[in-house]
Write a protein that holds these residues in place. Structure first.
Motif, PDB file in Angstrom:
ATOM      1  N   VAL A  62       0.893  -1.289   0.015  1.00  0.00           N
ATOM      2  CA  VAL A  62       0.271  -0.043   0.089  1.00  0.00           C
ATOM      3  C   VAL A  62       1.431   1.490   0.402  1.00  0.00           C
ATOM      4  N   TYR A  63       0.371   2.701  -0.990  1.00  0.00           N
ATOM      5  CA  TYR A  63       0.961   3.342  -1.547  1.00  0.00           C
ATOM      6  C   TYR A  63       0.088   4.212  -0.631  1.00  0.00           C
ATOM      7  N   VAL A  64       0.898   5.614   0.493  1.00  0.00           N
ATOM      8  CA  VAL A  64       0.155   6.665   1.283  1.00  0.00           C
ATOM      9  C   VAL A  64       0.940   7.803   0.498  1.00  0.00           C
ATOM     10  N   HIS A  65       0.391   8.816   0.105  1.00  0.00           N
ATOM     11  CA  HIS A  65       0.285   9.690  -0.610  1.00  0.00           C
ATOM     12  C   HIS A  65      -0.999  10.642   0.515  1.00  0.00           C
ATOM     13  N   ARG A  88      -1.205  10.461  10.969  1.00  0.00           N
ATOM     14  CA  ARG A  88      -0.521   9.314  11.037  1.00  0.00           C
ATOM     15  C   ARG A  88      -0.904   7.821  11.159  1.00  0.00           C
ATOM     16  N   LEU A  89       0.448   7.372  10.585  1.00  0.00           N
ATOM     17  CA  LEU A  89      -0.249   5.805  10.275  1.00  0.00           C
ATOM     18  C   LEU A  89       0.144   4.725  11.045  1.00  0.00           C
ATOM     19  N   ASP A  90      -1.159   3.727  11.705  1.00  0.00           N
ATOM     20  CA  ASP A  90      -0.604   2.384  12.231  1.00  0.00           C
ATOM     21  C   ASP A  90      -0.058   3.239  13.603  1.00  0.00           C
ATOM     22  N   GLY A  91      -0.768   4.086  13.414  1.00  0.00           N
ATOM     23  CA  GLY A  91      -0.280   4.707  15.445  1.00  0.00           C
ATOM     24  C   GLY A  91       1.550   4.979  15.659  1.00  0.00           C
ATOM     25  N   ASP A 141       4.368  14.293   0.981  1.00  0.00           N
ATOM     26  CA  ASP A 141       4.823  12.977   1.988  1.00  0.00           C
ATOM     27  C   ASP A 141       4.166  12.057   1.433  1.00  0.00           C
ATOM     28  N   GLY A 142       4.762  10.297   1.643  1.00  0.00           N
ATOM     29  CA  GLY A 142       4.064   9.623   1.226  1.00  0.00           C
ATOM     30  C   GLY A 142       4.820   8.138   2.605  1.00  0.00           C
ATOM     31  N   ALA A 143       3.742   7.526   2.302  1.00  0.00           N
ATOM     32  CA  ALA A 143       4.752   6.421   2.685  1.00  0.00           C
ATOM     33  C   ALA A 143       4.675   4.895   2.099  1.00  0.00           C
ATOM     34  N   PHE A 144       5.811   3.837   2.369  1.00  0.00           N
ATOM     35  CA  PHE A 144       5.607   2.382   1.892  1.00  0.00           C
ATOM     36  C   PHE A 144       5.301   1.396   3.028  1.00  0.00           C
ATOM     37  N   VAL A 145       4.284   0.704   2.718  1.00  0.00           N
ATOM     38  CA  VAL A 145       3.204   0.050   3.437  1.00  0.00           C
ATOM     39  C   VAL A 145       3.888  -1.578   2.702  1.00  0.00           C
ATOM     40  N   LEU A 170      -3.386   4.360  -2.738  1.00  0.00           N
ATOM     41  CA  LEU A 170      -3.130   3.025  -3.894  1.00  0.00           C
ATOM     42  C   LEU A 170      -2.235   1.939  -3.072  1.00  0.00           C
ATOM     43  N   ASP A 171      -3.399   0.842  -3.153  1.00  0.00           N
ATOM     44  CA  ASP A 171      -3.894  -1.141  -3.295  1.00  0.00           C
ATOM     45  C   ASP A 171      -3.087  -1.426  -3.695  1.00  0.00           C
ATOM     46  N   THR A 172      -1.902  -2.117  -3.952  1.00  0.00           N
ATOM     47  CA  THR A 172      -1.488  -3.126  -5.983  1.00  0.00           C
ATOM     48  C   THR A 172      -0.379  -3.958  -5.215  1.00  0.00           C
ATOM     49  N   ALA A 173      -1.028  -5.533  -5.708  1.00  0.00           N
ATOM     50  CA  ALA A 173       0.020  -6.998  -5.255  1.00  0.00           C
ATOM     51  C   ALA A 173       1.898  -6.230  -5.992  1.00  0.00           C
TER      52      ALA A 173
END
Length: 301
Positions: A242-245, A257-260, A270-274, A298-301
């Motif tokens: 999952v990429y968050v932007h 904030r992601l996942d606390g 900013d973005g983040a690679f999950v 953006l949720d991908t395999a």
């Protein structure tokens, strides 16, 4: 001013979350175009930011009034623009209306204003399967700059027939939770000609994309929190990314904030690679800034 409070207990201990800071993006200002590249693009190349699953390009663009991208070719990518503010006019080599138009229950979509172009505004998506090849142009005929995300995904096969679609998704729905905008074409890589023609998405109400890929957006008020269900209950691979932007829409006042996690705090741009997540996992996104945060997933395999 709001501050980031003590992190809540995270629920995705098995996941790796790696911020991609705005300052690490590629940037170019051409006068008419001010653009930031989250992934390698044009004259900016960084091997650390080449691709993430099917996600290949994420550009955050601002185009001045009465300017835009002249006619240019594309092929073998799924290309889509998500409008944050202003309006953008899309023309293409087919000289016809663009495939399907998707609506939500609270808004009505706006069809092309002529047979030759498609005008998209705040909350709209303009989508193109470039496939065997298209030429198109994107121009801002409005009086104000247009601010949008241009995103490319790698399709599951090359040589697809070109296809166009547009959709509008209302802010009211996005303030209630994440709204899915794109989801995989029903039938997948082995879709029949009839399924290709129907362009039915896996998730009703979204635009179908030729990739194991889901795009969603949500607008989270300060102090609020949304949950993203990884994979969005759509068919596809169990192991996911999952990429968050967080777009630059509130003059720096939005923060999430992601996942606390304290290391999962993102400011505008900013973005983040999950990474290391599975379909069905729940990613919590909290708004911890002074302004509502428009978050793109953006949720991908």
């Amino acid at each position: 001013m709001n501050t980031v409070k003590t992190a809540m207990t995270n629920t995705l201990r098995h996941a790796k979350i790696t911020p991609h800071l705005s300052a690490a993006r590629g940037h170019a200002n051409h006068g008419w175009l001010d653009t930031y590249h989250s992934f390698s693009f044009a004259n900016w190349y960084n091997p650390n930011f080449a691709q993430f699953g099917a996600l290949r390009v994420l550009n955050e663009d601002r185009v001045k009034a009465n300017s835009g991208f002249p006619t240019h070719p594309h092929r073998d990518f799924e290309i889509f623009s998500y409008i944050l503010s202003g309006e953008l006019t899309h023309t293409d080599s087919t000289h016809q209306k663009k495939g399907t138009t998707t609506t939500t229950t609270t808004t009505t979509a706006e069809e092309s204003e002529s047979e030759l172009f498609c005008r998209v505004r705040r909350g709209d998506i303009q989508f193109t399967t470039a496939g065997t090849g298209v030429t198109h142009a994107e121009y801002n005929y409005g009086r104000e700059p247009v601010h949008f995300l241009q995103i490319w995904a790698t399709p599951w096969k090359r040589g697809l027939a070109p296809r166009y679609a547009s959709g509008r998704y209302g802010d009211d729905d996005k303030r209630k939770g994440f709204v899915s905008l794109l989801s995989p074409l029903r039938g997948g890589p082995d879709a029949t000609p009839a399924q290709e023609k129907a362009a039915e998405p896996t998730i009703p109400g979204t635009i179908a994309i030729h990739a194991d890929f889901v795009m969603a957006a949500g607008i989270i008020a300060p102090g609020g929190r949304f949950e993203w269900v990884v994979g969005a209950n759509a068919t596809g691979a169990t192991k996911r990314k999952v990429y968050v932007h967080l777009p630059m829409t509130k003059g720096g006042k939005a923060k999430i904030r992601l996942d606390g996690r304290e290391e999962g705090v993102l400011v505008e741009g900013d973005g983040a690679f999950v990474d290391g997540v599975n379909a069905g996992d729940k990613l919590v996104v909290e708004s911890v800034g002074d302004a509502e945060a428009e978050v793109v997933v953006l949720d991908t395999a």
